[in-house]
Scaffold this active site. Sequence first.
Site, PDB file in Angstrom:
ATOM      1  N   MET A 188      79.374  77.561  -6.007  1.00  0.00           N
ATOM      2  CA  MET A 188      79.121  76.068  -6.060  1.00  0.00           C
ATOM      3  C   MET A 188      77.955  75.941  -4.554  1.00  0.00           C
ATOM      4  SD  MET A 188      79.107  74.559  -9.001  1.00  0.00           S
ATOM      5  CE  MET A 188      78.840  72.581  -8.556  1.00  0.00           C
TER       6      MET A 188
ATOM      7  N   ASN B 192      82.057  87.374  12.287  1.00  0.00           N
ATOM      8  CA  ASN B 192      81.807  86.314  11.477  1.00  0.00           C
ATOM      9  C   ASN B 192      81.944  85.379  12.030  1.00  0.00           C
ATOM     10  OD1 ASN B 192      79.243  85.658   9.490  1.00  0.00           O
ATOM     11  ND2 ASN B 192      81.259  84.927   9.107  1.00  0.00           N
ATOM     12  N   GLU B 193      81.729  84.321  12.331  1.00  0.00           N
ATOM     13  CA  GLU B 193      82.181  82.487  12.504  1.00  0.00           C
ATOM     14  C   GLU B 193      83.604  82.916  13.284  1.00  0.00           C
ATOM     15  OE1 GLU B 193      81.623  80.038   9.672  1.00  0.00           O
ATOM     16  OE2 GLU B 193      79.177  79.769  10.860  1.00  0.00           O
TER      17      GLU B 193
ATOM     18  N   GLU C 211      72.098  80.844   9.642  1.00  0.00           N
ATOM     19  CA  GLU C 211      72.867  80.714   8.784  1.00  0.00           C
ATOM     20  C   GLU C 211      71.970  78.909   8.758  1.00  0.00           C
ATOM     21  OE1 GLU C 211      76.801  81.504   7.485  1.00  0.00           O
ATOM     22  OE2 GLU C 211      76.534  82.557   8.443  1.00  0.00           O
TER      23      GLU C 211
HETATM   24  C1  GAL Z   1      79.295  79.938   6.880  1.00  0.00           C
HETATM   25  C2  GAL Z   1      79.863  81.295   6.839  1.00  0.00           C
HETATM   26  C3  GAL Z   1      79.030  81.988   5.571  1.00  0.00           C
HETATM   27  C4  GAL Z   1      79.388  81.296   4.563  1.00  0.00           C
HETATM   28  C5  GAL Z   1      78.813  79.745   4.865  1.00  0.00           C
HETATM   29  C6  GAL Z   1      78.359  79.090   3.372  1.00  0.00           C
HETATM   30  O1  GAL Z   1      80.683  79.272   7.382  1.00  0.00           O
HETATM   31  O2  GAL Z   1      79.443  81.949   7.876  1.00  0.00           O
HETATM   32  O3  GAL Z   1      79.723  83.233   5.374  1.00  0.00           O
HETATM   33  O4  GAL Z   1      80.162  81.096   3.839  1.00  0.00           O
HETATM   34  O5  GAL Z   1      78.915  79.575   5.835  1.00  0.00           O
HETATM   35  O6  GAL Z   1      78.173  77.337   4.345  1.00  0.00           O
END
Ligand code: GAL
Length: 675
Positions: free
Chosen positions: A370, A141-142, A320
């Site tokens: 949050m 992930n990222e 996302e």
């Molecule tokens: C991304 C990440 C997610 C979550 C999200 C929150 O950077 O992949 O797991 O943390 O941000 O905005």
Amino acid sequence: MELGVCYYPEHWDEVTWAPDATRMRASGLSWVRVGEFAWSVLEPRPGHYEWGWLDRAVDTLAEAGLKVVLGTPTATPPKWLVDSMPDMLPVAPDGRRLGFGSRRHYDFAHRGYRDASAKVAADLAERYGRHEAVRAWQVDNEYGCHDSLRQAGRATRDAWPRWLEARYGTIQALNEAWWTTFWSMRYSCFEDVELPLQTVTEAAPGARLDYARFSSELAIAYHRRQVAEIRPRSPGRPVTHNAMLFFGDLDAHALGRELDAITWDNYPLGMLEMAPLPEELKTRFARTGHPDLIAFNHDLYRGALEPAAGEPYRPFWVMEQQPGQVNWAPTNPLPSPGAVRLWTHQALAHGADVVSYFRWRPALGAQEHMHAGLLRHDGTPDQGLAEAERVAAELLAATTDAAPQRRRAPVALLFSYHDLWAGEIQPHAAGWAGWGPWLHPYLALRSLGLDVDVLPPDRDLRAYSLVIAPSLTLADEALEAALERALSAATTLLLGPRSGAYRNDMRVHEQQPGPLGGLSGTRVARVDTLRPGSVGLLTLEPALADAMGSSAASYHTWADLLEPSDSTHVWARYATPAYAGVPALTCREHERGARCLTLGAALDSESWGRLLHLLASQAGLSPVPLPDGVRLSQHAGRPCLQNFRETPAEVDLRPLGGGVVSVPEVGVVWPDLPG
Ligand code: GAL
């Protein structure tokens, strides 16, 4: 296009899974990403897997008709694993050892952790690789989130001399490339070369550029191990990774070679808050995000993978999508009503295959409590769900039409991570470092309604009538050959400031722009830089002034003072007293109507806009000057107008054969246009 959501079944009581899945489907979602942080519940003890819950979660989603993206959980190694090899923990470039208790706590080069990651990926793929509902994979992930890409732990330090040896062969070659006789930095063997960190003042630029390359390659090598385990166990399922907005440490073009599809994580309001932009602009777009910052990331990642023959681009998703407030910016405003829908349409209009919202229901505890989801904390629908449902209904209605042909953009903007790194290492002017040199012309193109493919310079560019290279800072013969190929078509190529300044090892070209000089027909005699806030002026030659409707243009930050050959035309000259009259913009004609422009000055957005309007019109394109905050994109095969302002806007589409179209505030319109 389809919609999806990120879901964490392990956070919730199992009795809620089936109703959640039914509601997701009823809302029009088709994809669910699961699993990417679940390692400690999946393998609570070494070698002891608790598959049962994940089996049931995947089956529950499948029964509701949902498709699953399964994430490998390697961004969050469990405590028992870290305790079994504490030296897998990362060390930051400043020497801080980072501990367990959040995420991304591993050293990319650590052999034991690479093996453990490959094993958990293999075990997951063995179990779910052929599951009917598991249709795609996300590895990790990222990479690099929380500034974790560049490191200095033991394994990374040990890998560095070996990487250098593979790159240079002999230590003499490294000494020459880094010019180490300067300040007595010569090395006698690779083992002596330490990471270029924690030096008294800056380390050699060549060493720093190699460290940036090495760090990116380490992450990609780490990634490759997992892909090699997944692919044979899960045939036909695309492997992806979710890249980050404006993240320069990881070379996404190189990562793209290890992926079947790319995805990125789109947080428009967080992105705006973190951007180095004037406060006034941030306030104006605080609840919608800035359209061009979002679009740049769409266009960059859409171009990260080389397209298959005959296709405009490879699949790309938003994995996302911000659904409401985020939790990680200095201030976290609520989006305007309509913004979630607007962002989703914008992604569609930029060619995305799937937009997946982060996340279904907000966390009740821990770091992200949050952060909004599509539901509220109590499980009732939030604003984001209503907007996602509206988009789903709109998509359903649109599928009755014949599917339009997706489109390549008419303009290519060349970008290389290595040039970004070179600028960060040696900005030479406070205003240079970062994405600015690429964003200025990009914003101008978007304000003219022109779609842009952001591409690495080694792609086949012959289909583009306009190719903008804001700064090809590092230049070698291979780059020259690639640009020559582009110029074999009737292309207008523009080389921006600092192009051809360095060799790939960051030694300066004795004559800039190095191997690009034959194409540009000009050399760079000297360079000037301007203090932040200072503005310089250019005087345009009469023919250009007539065509651009103004006799002057202004620049900031950087000026290459050009010395064109006799056969190269001068289009503009500097008016700055210290070098008044020196050429600032030149044009070299090539065969079949192709031409190479060299622009020495970092133009401001308005001057870029006027120049690009002219070049686009000359290239046979149809620029559509747009009101501030309103944007047009046509990648989905149909024009889409997006209004990021909180007031309605009127757009004159006559340049495209249409009429005047009203676009509601924070809204979209897909106008019908002839042809
Ligand atoms: C991304 C990440 C997610 C979550 C999200 C929150 O950077 O992949 O797991 O943390 O941000 O905005």
